[in-house]
Structures are given as C-alpha cells and as structure tokens.
Design a protein around this motif. Structure first.
Motif, PDB file in Angstrom:
ATOM      1  N   ILE A 150       4.183   5.948  -5.406  1.00 56.18           N
ATOM      2  CA  ILE A 150       4.571   5.795  -6.768  1.00 56.18           C
ATOM      3  C   ILE A 150       3.438   6.696  -7.556  1.00 56.18           C
ATOM      4  CG2 ILE A 150       4.755   4.432  -8.737  1.00 56.18           C
ATOM      5  CD1 ILE A 150       6.284   2.490  -7.032  1.00 56.18           C
ATOM      6  N   ALA A 151       2.128   6.308  -7.108  1.00 56.95           N
ATOM      7  CA  ALA A 151       1.133   6.943  -7.868  1.00 56.95           C
ATOM      8  C   ALA A 151       1.133   8.548  -7.472  1.00 56.95           C
ATOM      9  CB  ALA A 151      -0.266   6.396  -7.176  1.00 56.95           C
ATOM     10  N   LEU A 152       1.417   9.071  -6.299  1.00 54.84           N
ATOM     11  CA  LEU A 152       1.490  10.295  -6.013  1.00 54.84           C
ATOM     12  C   LEU A 152       2.584  10.970  -6.649  1.00 54.84           C
ATOM     13  CD1 LEU A 152       0.069  12.477  -3.856  1.00 54.84           C
ATOM     14  CD2 LEU A 152       2.240  12.103  -2.842  1.00 54.84           C
ATOM     15  N   LEU A 153       3.867  10.272  -7.106  1.00 59.45           N
ATOM     16  CA  LEU A 153       4.920  10.821  -7.781  1.00 59.45           C
ATOM     17  C   LEU A 153       4.617  11.008  -9.233  1.00 59.45           C
ATOM     18  CD1 LEU A 153       7.801   9.267  -6.150  1.00 59.45           C
ATOM     19  CD2 LEU A 153       7.034  11.537  -5.692  1.00 59.45           C
ATOM     20  N   LEU A 154       3.729  10.163  -9.787  1.00 59.93           N
ATOM     21  CA  LEU A 154       3.358  10.107 -11.200  1.00 59.93           C
ATOM     22  C   LEU A 154       2.047  11.007 -11.504  1.00 59.93           C
ATOM     23  CD1 LEU A 154       3.604   6.421 -12.194  1.00 59.93           C
ATOM     24  CD2 LEU A 154       5.356   7.918 -12.717  1.00 59.93           C
TER      25      LEU A 154
ATOM     26  N   VAL B 216      -5.450  10.002  -8.361  1.00 58.36           N
ATOM     27  CA  VAL B 216      -4.402  11.206  -8.088  1.00 58.36           C
ATOM     28  C   VAL B 216      -4.594  12.395  -9.251  1.00 58.36           C
ATOM     29  CG1 VAL B 216      -2.096  11.908  -7.291  1.00 58.36           C
ATOM     30  CG2 VAL B 216      -2.947   9.843  -6.794  1.00 58.36           C
ATOM     31  N   ILE B 217      -4.335  11.791 -10.379  1.00 60.04           N
ATOM     32  CA  ILE B 217      -4.234  12.809 -11.693  1.00 60.04           C
ATOM     33  C   ILE B 217      -5.698  13.446 -11.410  1.00 60.04           C
ATOM     34  CG2 ILE B 217      -4.498  12.649 -14.043  1.00 60.04           C
ATOM     35  CD1 ILE B 217      -2.713  10.600 -14.182  1.00 60.04           C
TER      36      ILE B 217
ATOM     37  N   SER C 287       0.893  -1.218  -0.013  1.00 58.15           N
ATOM     38  CA  SER C 287      -0.063   0.064  -0.053  1.00 58.15           C
ATOM     39  C   SER C 287       0.811   1.314   0.032  1.00 58.15           C
ATOM     40  CB  SER C 287      -0.898   0.083   1.466  1.00 58.15           C
ATOM     41  OG  SER C 287      -1.750  -1.032   1.177  1.00 58.15           O
ATOM     42  N   LEU C 288       1.819   1.148   0.859  1.00 63.09           N
ATOM     43  CA  LEU C 288       2.815   2.572   0.902  1.00 63.09           C
ATOM     44  C   LEU C 288       3.430   2.658  -0.268  1.00 63.09           C
ATOM     45  CD1 LEU C 288       3.965   2.329   4.629  1.00 63.09           C
ATOM     46  CD2 LEU C 288       2.318   3.671   3.663  1.00 63.09           C
TER      47      LEU C 288
ATOM     48  N   LEU D 188       2.539  26.573  -8.986  1.00 65.57           N
ATOM     49  CA  LEU D 188       1.067  25.709  -8.779  1.00 65.57           C
ATOM     50  C   LEU D 188       1.406  24.797  -7.641  1.00 65.57           C
ATOM     51  CD1 LEU D 188       0.467  25.211 -12.618  1.00 65.57           C
ATOM     52  CD2 LEU D 188      -1.103  26.289 -10.729  1.00 65.57           C
ATOM     53  N   MET D 189       2.428  23.909  -7.602  1.00 61.94           N
ATOM     54  CA  MET D 189       2.930  22.979  -6.704  1.00 61.94           C
ATOM     55  C   MET D 189       2.734  23.666  -5.085  1.00 61.94           C
ATOM     56  SD  MET D 189       3.748  19.839  -7.681  1.00 61.94           S
ATOM     57  CE  MET D 189       4.997  19.464  -6.615  1.00 61.94           C
ATOM     58  N   ASN D 190       3.306  24.814  -5.057  1.00 55.69           N
ATOM     59  CA  ASN D 190       3.213  25.613  -3.804  1.00 55.69           C
ATOM     60  C   ASN D 190       1.617  25.845  -3.331  1.00 55.69           C
ATOM     61  OD1 ASN D 190       4.492  26.899  -1.400  1.00 55.69           O
ATOM     62  ND2 ASN D 190       3.125  28.693  -2.399  1.00 55.69           N
ATOM     63  N   GLU D 191       0.960  26.068  -4.385  1.00 50.49           N
ATOM     64  CA  GLU D 191      -0.657  26.259  -3.971  1.00 50.49           C
ATOM     65  C   GLU D 191      -1.388  24.899  -3.874  1.00 50.49           C
ATOM     66  OE1 GLU D 191      -2.308  29.089  -3.667  1.00 50.49           O
ATOM     67  OE2 GLU D 191      -0.282  30.178  -3.710  1.00 50.49           O
ATOM     68  N   CYS D 192      -0.620  23.795  -4.242  1.00 54.57           N
ATOM     69  CA  CYS D 192      -1.472  22.604  -4.109  1.00 54.57           C
ATOM     70  C   CYS D 192      -1.114  21.692  -3.101  1.00 54.57           C
ATOM     71  CB  CYS D 192      -1.258  21.769  -5.698  1.00 54.57           C
ATOM     72  SG  CYS D 192      -2.107  22.744  -7.097  1.00 54.57           S
ATOM     73  N   VAL D 193      -0.524  22.204  -2.051  1.00 53.19           N
ATOM     74  CA  VAL D 193      -0.146  21.395  -0.992  1.00 53.19           C
ATOM     75  C   VAL D 193      -1.065  20.519  -0.353  1.00 53.19           C
ATOM     76  CG1 VAL D 193       1.152  21.291   1.398  1.00 53.19           C
ATOM     77  CG2 VAL D 193       2.189  22.690  -0.521  1.00 53.19           C
ATOM     78  N   TYR D 194      -2.232  21.225  -0.090  1.00 49.94           N
ATOM     79  CA  TYR D 194      -3.331  20.828   0.616  1.00 49.94           C
ATOM     80  C   TYR D 194      -4.220  19.794  -0.404  1.00 49.94           C
ATOM     81  CZ  TYR D 194      -7.749  20.645   3.455  1.00 49.94           C
ATOM     82  OH  TYR D 194      -8.560  20.187   4.425  1.00 49.94           O
ATOM     83  N   PRO D 195      -4.336  20.159  -1.483  1.00 50.46           N
ATOM     84  CA  PRO D 195      -4.938  18.863  -2.364  1.00 50.46           C
ATOM     85  C   PRO D 195      -4.062  17.734  -2.440  1.00 50.46           C
ATOM     86  CG  PRO D 195      -5.214  21.442  -3.516  1.00 50.46           C
ATOM     87  CD  PRO D 195      -4.252  21.375  -2.386  1.00 50.46           C
ATOM     88  N   ILE D 196      -2.823  17.814  -2.665  1.00 50.79           N
ATOM     89  CA  ILE D 196      -1.721  16.944  -2.915  1.00 50.79           C
ATOM     90  C   ILE D 196      -2.021  15.739  -1.594  1.00 50.79           C
ATOM     91  CG2 ILE D 196       0.579  16.062  -2.632  1.00 50.79           C
ATOM     92  CD1 ILE D 196       1.318  18.656  -4.239  1.00 50.79           C
ATOM     93  N   LEU D 197      -1.998  16.378  -0.373  1.00 54.48           N
ATOM     94  CA  LEU D 197      -2.353  15.407   0.719  1.00 54.48           C
ATOM     95  C   LEU D 197      -3.829  14.857   0.559  1.00 54.48           C
ATOM     96  CD1 LEU D 197      -1.084  17.868   3.741  1.00 54.48           C
ATOM     97  CD2 LEU D 197       0.171  15.847   2.695  1.00 54.48           C
ATOM     98  N   SER D 198      -4.705  15.484   0.233  1.00 56.72           N
ATOM     99  CA  SER D 198      -5.948  14.933  -0.010  1.00 56.72           C
ATOM    100  C   SER D 198      -5.704  13.829  -0.902  1.00 56.72           C
ATOM    101  CB  SER D 198      -6.908  16.015  -0.613  1.00 56.72           C
ATOM    102  OG  SER D 198      -7.053  16.911   0.861  1.00 56.72           O
TER     103      SER D 198
END
Length: 228
Positions: free
Chosen positions: A36-40, A112-113, A30-31, A145-155
């Motif tokens: 990997i899915a997050l990085l892609l 994730v995408i 799972s981890l 954009l990455m900086n503005e997406c920290v919260y959505p990335i965690l979600s």
C-alpha cells in the motif's frame, strides 16, 4: 545460550503452531502495509520530484519530517483515534490487524515518497526535454518517468518492507501483541524475552533475519536483471 539455540532450532524444525501464527500475522501486516505504501508513495514521489510549483519545498520538508516520525508517536495517534474516546471508535479496529497496517502505512509511505522524490528530482529535467521533443502529454511523461524509475521503485519497496517488518513501537500500541491474533515477530521477541522464554525469542530473531536476507537477496537479483 547453547540450550536456547537448540530449543530455537527445534521450534523452527517442528513448525510450532504458535510460531507459525506469529509468522503469518507478520507476513500479513508487513506485506500489506509495504505494498500500500508503495502504491501511494511512488506516484506522489514522482510528482514531487518532477513538478515545480509554489509550495513544493514546504511539502518536501514536511515529508522528510514525517520520515523521521517516532513509531510510538504514530502508535499513540492511532490509539487515540480508534480507542473508546476517539472519533473512529465505532469502527472497532483497535487491537486488530487492519489498524496495525494503517499505522505502518503512515510510517513507511513518507520513506517511499522521499526515496522517489530524490531520484526523480535529478533525472526530471533531462526527461522533461525528451518528452517535450517527442510531443508527449502529461500522461505519457509520467509513464516515461515510471519506466526510468524501475530500479529505484524496487529499492523503495525494499526500504518500506524492511521498516515494516522491523517496526515494533506502533504495532505494539495499536495491536496489543495479542497471542494468536496481533502478535508479530518484533513484539513477540520483546514479549517472550521479558518473560524469560529466550528459546522462542531467539527462534523468532533468527527467522526475522533470514526473512530479511531472503527479501534483500530476491530484490537484488531482480534489480540486476532489470539493469542489464
């Protein structure tokens, strides 16, 4: 029911070796697959959400279709690819942890995408104007954009991990639910319940729920701190 719950509690408290093996395999699969899915998925999702080009709508629809892919279909695909008659049979990955990870990556990366694309699509126009005014190039615009997406990335990671740890169809087909090797919590619950071993099934179910609760609580706390 009461006796099964008592046995389940005893298995958890005694750190049963078979139970620990299942937990370690579950964590590994799972981890690894969710990271990997997050990085892609994050870069692709940001790109789809921020860019405007011919064919974008087709890619978005395709990704949304893959988001709803039945796990058994994904499992069948990987089984055919890595079985004795498949094109990748020489890799000998069938019924191993790596092929379970690969199957889960295919299942959860579209999630994730899609999550990132939906969020970025809404904020991209304003950020694009800001970046243009500051004279940012493509690289700096992406970092903005990455900086503005920290919260959505965690979600998005929470969604990916939750799907990975709860998935049963694909991992059972390509992993085979082999004891001490590829058995994860979801396949073990199904396997032991079918055998009438309700105590171990209940123990695994309780642990699965507790793990999901802990991960959700940890990420929620992190999201709150980041949003301050």
């Amino acid at each position: 029911m009461g006796a099964s719950l008592e046995k389940a509690a005893a298995l958890i408290l005694s750190a049963d070796r078979e139970l620990l093996s299942i937990l370690l395999t579950t964590a590994r699969v799972s981890l690894t697959s969710s990271v990997i899915a997050l990085l892609l998925g994050v870069p692709i999702g940001i790109w789809l959400g921020a860019c405007r080009f011919r064919g974008r709508a087709v890619l978005v629809v395709l990704n949304r279709t893959l988001t709803g892919m039945p796990p058994v279909v994904c499992g069948l695909l990987f089984y055919l690819l890595f079985s004795g008659v498949g094109p990748f049979r020489h890799l000998h990955l069938l019924f191993t942890v790596p092929v379970m990870v690969l199957a889960q990556v295919v299942l959860i990366t579209p999630i994730v995408i899609g999550s990132m694309e939906t969020y970025v699509y809404e904020i991209a126009p304003a950020l694009r104007e800001t970046a243009r005014g500051l004279g940012f190039g493509a690289g700096k615009r992406f970092l903005l954009l990455m900086n503005e997406c920290v919260y959505p990335i965690l979600s998005a990671y929470l969604l990916a991990f939750s799907r990975a740890i709860a998935e049963v169809g694909a991992v059972s087909m390509v992993g085979g639910a082999i004891a001490w090797k590829t058995n994860v919590m979801t396949t073990a619950i199904m396997q032991y319940t079918n055998r009438g071993n309700f105590s171990l099934g209940i123990a695994l179910g309780l642990i699965l729920m507790c793990l999901s609760l802990l991960v959700n609580a940890a990420l929620s706390l992190l999201q709150r701190r980041l949003s301050r």
